[in-house]
Design a protein around this motif. Structure first.
Motif, PDB file in Angstrom:
ATOM      1  N   GLY A  49       1.080  -1.463   0.119  1.00  0.00           N
ATOM      2  CA  GLY A  49      -0.061  -0.045  -0.340  1.00  0.00           C
ATOM      3  C   GLY A  49       0.531   1.457   0.121  1.00  0.00           C
ATOM      4  O   GLY A  49       2.354   1.443   0.434  1.00  0.00           O
ATOM      5  N   GLU A  50       0.144   2.231  -0.309  1.00  0.00           N
ATOM      6  CA  GLU A  50       1.084   3.736  -0.195  1.00  0.00           C
ATOM      7  C   GLU A  50       1.617   3.907   1.377  1.00  0.00           C
ATOM      8  O   GLU A  50       2.580   4.920   0.642  1.00  0.00           O
ATOM      9  N   SER A  51       0.603   3.710   1.690  1.00  0.00           N
ATOM     10  CA  SER A  51       0.705   4.807   3.432  1.00  0.00           C
ATOM     11  C   SER A  51       2.317   3.912   3.786  1.00  0.00           C
ATOM     12  O   SER A  51       3.307   4.562   4.244  1.00  0.00           O
ATOM     13  N   THR A  52       2.074   2.309   3.775  1.00  0.00           N
ATOM     14  CA  THR A  52       3.239   1.624   3.484  1.00  0.00           C
ATOM     15  C   THR A  52       4.736   2.342   3.612  1.00  0.00           C
ATOM     16  O   THR A  52       5.911   1.957   3.673  1.00  0.00           O
ATOM     17  N   ARG A  53       4.643   2.736   1.602  1.00  0.00           N
ATOM     18  CA  ARG A  53       6.314   3.262   0.895  1.00  0.00           C
ATOM     19  C   ARG A  53       6.129   4.558   1.344  1.00  0.00           C
ATOM     20  O   ARG A  53       6.722   4.407   1.479  1.00  0.00           O
ATOM     21  N   ARG A  54       4.964   4.835   1.500  1.00  0.00           N
ATOM     22  CA  ARG A  54       5.468   6.435   2.687  1.00  0.00           C
ATOM     23  C   ARG A  54       6.641   6.097   3.799  1.00  0.00           C
ATOM     24  O   ARG A  54       7.314   6.888   3.679  1.00  0.00           O
ATOM     25  N   GLN A  55       6.321   5.423   4.674  1.00  0.00           N
ATOM     26  CA  GLN A  55       6.613   5.309   5.660  1.00  0.00           C
ATOM     27  C   GLN A  55       8.260   4.749   4.905  1.00  0.00           C
ATOM     28  O   GLN A  55       8.897   4.788   5.979  1.00  0.00           O
ATOM     29  N   PHE A  56       8.328   3.529   4.354  1.00  0.00           N
ATOM     30  CA  PHE A  56       9.581   2.902   3.753  1.00  0.00           C
ATOM     31  C   PHE A  56      10.695   4.652   3.507  1.00  0.00           C
ATOM     32  O   PHE A  56      11.547   4.228   3.801  1.00  0.00           O
ATOM     33  N   LEU A  57      10.259   5.178   2.527  1.00  0.00           N
ATOM     34  CA  LEU A  57      10.641   5.834   2.526  1.00  0.00           C
ATOM     35  C   LEU A  57      11.114   7.120   2.667  1.00  0.00           C
ATOM     36  O   LEU A  57      12.500   7.863   2.956  1.00  0.00           O
ATOM     37  N   GLN A  58      10.464   7.727   4.048  1.00  0.00           N
ATOM     38  CA  GLN A  58      10.842   8.291   5.090  1.00  0.00           C
ATOM     39  C   GLN A  58      11.319   8.302   6.104  1.00  0.00           C
ATOM     40  O   GLN A  58      12.741   8.318   6.288  1.00  0.00           O
ATOM     41  N   ALA A  59      11.857   6.408   5.911  1.00  0.00           N
ATOM     42  CA  ALA A  59      12.925   6.050   7.167  1.00  0.00           C
ATOM     43  C   ALA A  59      13.810   5.737   6.368  1.00  0.00           C
ATOM     44  O   ALA A  59      14.980   6.340   7.126  1.00  0.00           O
ATOM     45  N   MET A  60      14.198   5.999   4.637  1.00  0.00           N
ATOM     46  CA  MET A  60      15.137   5.776   4.005  1.00  0.00           C
ATOM     47  C   MET A  60      15.674   6.842   4.107  1.00  0.00           C
ATOM     48  O   MET A  60      16.827   7.108   4.227  1.00  0.00           O
ATOM     49  N   ALA A  61      14.862   8.296   4.224  1.00  0.00           N
ATOM     50  CA  ALA A  61      15.735   9.332   4.240  1.00  0.00           C
ATOM     51  C   ALA A  61      16.470   9.380   5.519  1.00  0.00           C
ATOM     52  O   ALA A  61      16.763   9.851   5.494  1.00  0.00           O
ATOM     53  N   GLU A  62      15.506   9.033   7.108  1.00  0.00           N
ATOM     54  CA  GLU A  62      16.370   9.416   7.875  1.00  0.00           C
ATOM     55  C   GLU A  62      17.399   8.803   8.323  1.00  0.00           C
ATOM     56  O   GLU A  62      18.430   9.515   9.180  1.00  0.00           O
ATOM     57  N   LEU A  63      17.865   7.693   7.476  1.00  0.00           N
ATOM     58  CA  LEU A  63      19.290   6.761   7.140  1.00  0.00           C
ATOM     59  C   LEU A  63      19.994   7.636   6.687  1.00  0.00           C
ATOM     60  O   LEU A  63      21.019   7.779   6.972  1.00  0.00           O
ATOM     61  N   GLN A  64      19.373   8.464   5.950  1.00  0.00           N
ATOM     62  CA  GLN A  64      20.667   9.469   5.077  1.00  0.00           C
ATOM     63  C   GLN A  64      21.296  10.436   5.760  1.00  0.00           C
ATOM     64  O   GLN A  64      22.561  11.003   5.527  1.00  0.00           O
TER      65      GLN A  64
END
Length: 66
Positions: A49-64
């Motif tokens: 789903g889109e919501s989980t995808r957004r959470q994933f992308l936000q987490a990846m941004a945090e890791l950066q």
């Protein structure tokens, strides 16, 4: 770990998952993101789903930031 398609996974979940992948496989953030795209999302970014995808992308941004 069993996942249900109806629940949204959190940023915290993805941060912990990604950190585990990075440590165990000695990958960079970029390599970890690609690994998770291929393995976790099975090549389909919206499989959970889109919501989980957004959470994933936000987490990846945090890791950066680290």
């Amino acid at each position: 770990m069993r996942l249900h398609h109806s629940s949204t996974l959190t940023v915290e979940y993805f941060l912990k998952y990604a950190q585990l992948v990075m440590k165990s496989r000695k990958l960079s953030v970029e390599e970890t993101q690609q690994f998770m795209e291929d393995f976790f999302f099975k090549g389909d970014p919206l499989v959970y789903g889109e919501s989980t995808r957004r959470q994933f992308l936000q987490a990846m941004a945090e890791l950066q930031k680290y």
